[in-house]
Enzyme design. Structure first.
Site, short mmCIF file in Angstrom:
data_model
loop_
_atom_site.label_atom_id
_atom_site.label_comp_id
_atom_site.label_asym_id
_atom_site.label_seq_id
_atom_site.Cartn_x
_atom_site.Cartn_y
_atom_site.Cartn_z
N ARG A 115 0.70 -1.16 0.07
CA ARG A 115 -0.11 -0.17 -0.01
C ARG A 115 0.77 1.26 0.01
O ARG A 115 0.42 2.51 -0.41
CB ARG A 115 -0.98 -0.25 1.08
CG ARG A 115 -2.33 -0.93 0.94
CD ARG A 115 -2.99 -1.11 2.17
NE ARG A 115 -2.46 -2.15 3.09
CZ ARG A 115 -2.67 -2.55 4.16
NH1 ARG A 115 -3.16 -1.22 4.96
NH2 ARG A 115 -2.53 -3.34 5.01
N GLU A 132 1.63 -4.49 13.23
CA GLU A 132 0.37 -4.86 14.17
C GLU A 132 0.07 -6.23 14.02
O GLU A 132 -0.47 -6.97 14.97
CB GLU A 132 -0.67 -4.08 13.78
CG GLU A 132 -1.88 -4.05 14.86
CD GLU A 132 -3.16 -2.95 14.27
OE1 GLU A 132 -3.26 -2.51 13.38
OE2 GLU A 132 -4.10 -3.05 15.17
O1 LIG Z 1 2.82 0.39 11.66
P1 LIG Z 1 2.91 -0.97 11.44
O2 LIG Z 1 2.33 -2.03 12.67
O3 LIG Z 1 4.22 -1.48 10.92
O4 LIG Z 1 1.64 -1.41 10.48
C1 LIG Z 1 1.55 -0.54 9.27
C2 LIG Z 1 1.74 -1.39 8.02
O5 LIG Z 1 0.97 -2.18 7.75
C3 LIG Z 1 0.36 -2.44 6.62
O6 LIG Z 1 0.97 -3.05 5.70
P2 LIG Z 1 0.99 -4.67 5.38
O7 LIG Z 1 2.34 -5.13 6.12
O8 LIG Z 1 -0.21 -5.12 5.94
O9 LIG Z 1 1.11 -4.90 3.96
P3 LIG Z 1 0.43 -4.40 2.55
O10 LIG Z 1 0.64 -3.23 2.46
O11 LIG Z 1 0.66 -5.49 1.49
O12 LIG Z 1 -1.25 -4.65 2.79
C4 LIG Z 1 0.24 -0.80 6.06
O13 LIG Z 1 0.03 -0.75 4.79
C5 LIG Z 1 1.57 -0.47 6.85
O14 LIG Z 1 2.68 -0.50 5.61
N1 LIG Z 2 -5.44 -1.44 11.65
C1 LIG Z 2 -4.83 -1.59 10.35
N2 LIG Z 2 -5.70 -1.13 9.31
C2 LIG Z 2 -4.97 -1.16 7.96
N3 LIG Z 2 -3.57 -1.31 7.96
C3 LIG Z 2 -2.95 -1.52 8.84
N4 LIG Z 2 -1.82 -1.88 9.03
C4 LIG Z 2 -1.42 -2.16 10.33
N5 LIG Z 2 -2.44 -2.01 11.01
C5 LIG Z 2 -3.39 -1.75 10.33
#
Ligand SMILES: O=P(O)(O)OC[C@H]1O[C@H](OP(=O)(O)OP(=O)(O)O)[C@H](O)[C@@H]1O
Ligand SMILES: Nc1ncnc2[nH]cnc12
Length: 178
Positions: free
Chosen positions: A67, A104
């Site tokens: 993302r 998370e």
């Molecule tokens: O602050 P944090 O606890 O590190 O979480 C935030 C991250 O989690 C999600 O990515 P994800 O790893 O789920 O990957 P995606 O973008 O492929 O959905 C989001 O896009 C952030 O990069």
């Molecule tokens: N609560 C949340 N919603 C969307 N993206 C996330 N990445 C980590 N935590 C998330």
């Protein structure tokens, strides 16, 4: 809105276009789903403009798979600077810098090609959501290992209760804080 730098107020727009999905991908997580925002070109352009205004003076934008690519590239294009896609582990050929971290709902390793950031380049790191801060802190670390100077972190949404802001040692701009 919560920010270390001033950004336009997009509170209502984010509330309207980023719904919450309870208990996904696991119980207890309030998942912020950016899909409706991406499907609304005017809304996306407004938030991308606001994020671009929040980076400060930079030479390069880094965004994390997946993302972070969406917002990071839009911001870089608006600023007229380059974009580095920070990949999840195992996607890049050749020599890389890599950092592992917790987030998370899981853990991950991210990588950039060695030399993706030139020594002394001023860098902004951009993502959709700041939760625990693991992802962005790891991205900052990657940029620094390459010799970059990270001047800002910019996110669409900050989930304040998860404390991500506290693990970042760069100025953070969040367009919407929950
Ligand atoms: O602050 P944090 O606890 O590190 O979480 C935030 C991250 O989690 C999600 O990515 P994800 O790893 O789920 O990957 P995606 O973008 O492929 O959905 C989001 O896009 C952030 O990069
Ligand atoms: N609560 C949340 N919603 C969307 N993206 C996330 N990445 C980590 N935590 C998330």
């Amino acid at each position: 809105m919560s920010a270390d730098v001033t950004v336009p107020d997009v509170t209502d727009l984010v509330d309207r276009t980023v719904p919450v999905v309870a208990d996904w991908p696991e119980p207890g997580v309030q998942f912020r789903d950016i899909s409706p925002l991406l499907a609304d070109p005017q809304a996306f352009a407004t938030v991308a403009d606001a994020m671009a205004q929040a980076t400060g003076e930079v030479d390069l934008v880094l965004g994390v798979e997946a993302r972070g690519f969406l917002f990071g590239l839009a911001v870089a294009e608006r600023l007229g600077v380059g974009f580095v896609p920070v990949r999840k582990a195992g996607k890049l050929p050749g020599s890389t810098e890599s950092v592992s971290y917790d987030l998370e709902y899981g853990s991950a390793t991210i990588e950039v090609p060695s030399g993706a950031v030139a020594p002394g380049q001023r860098v902004a790191v951009v993502d959709d959501v700041l939760a625990t801060g693991g992802t962005l802190a790891a991205t900052v670390e990657l940029a620094r290992r390459c010799g970059g100077e990270v001047v800002s972190a910019v996110v669409l949404i900050e989930i304040e209760a998860l404390g991500g802001r506290a693990v970042l040692d760069v100025p953070l701009a969040a367009l919407r804080t929950y």
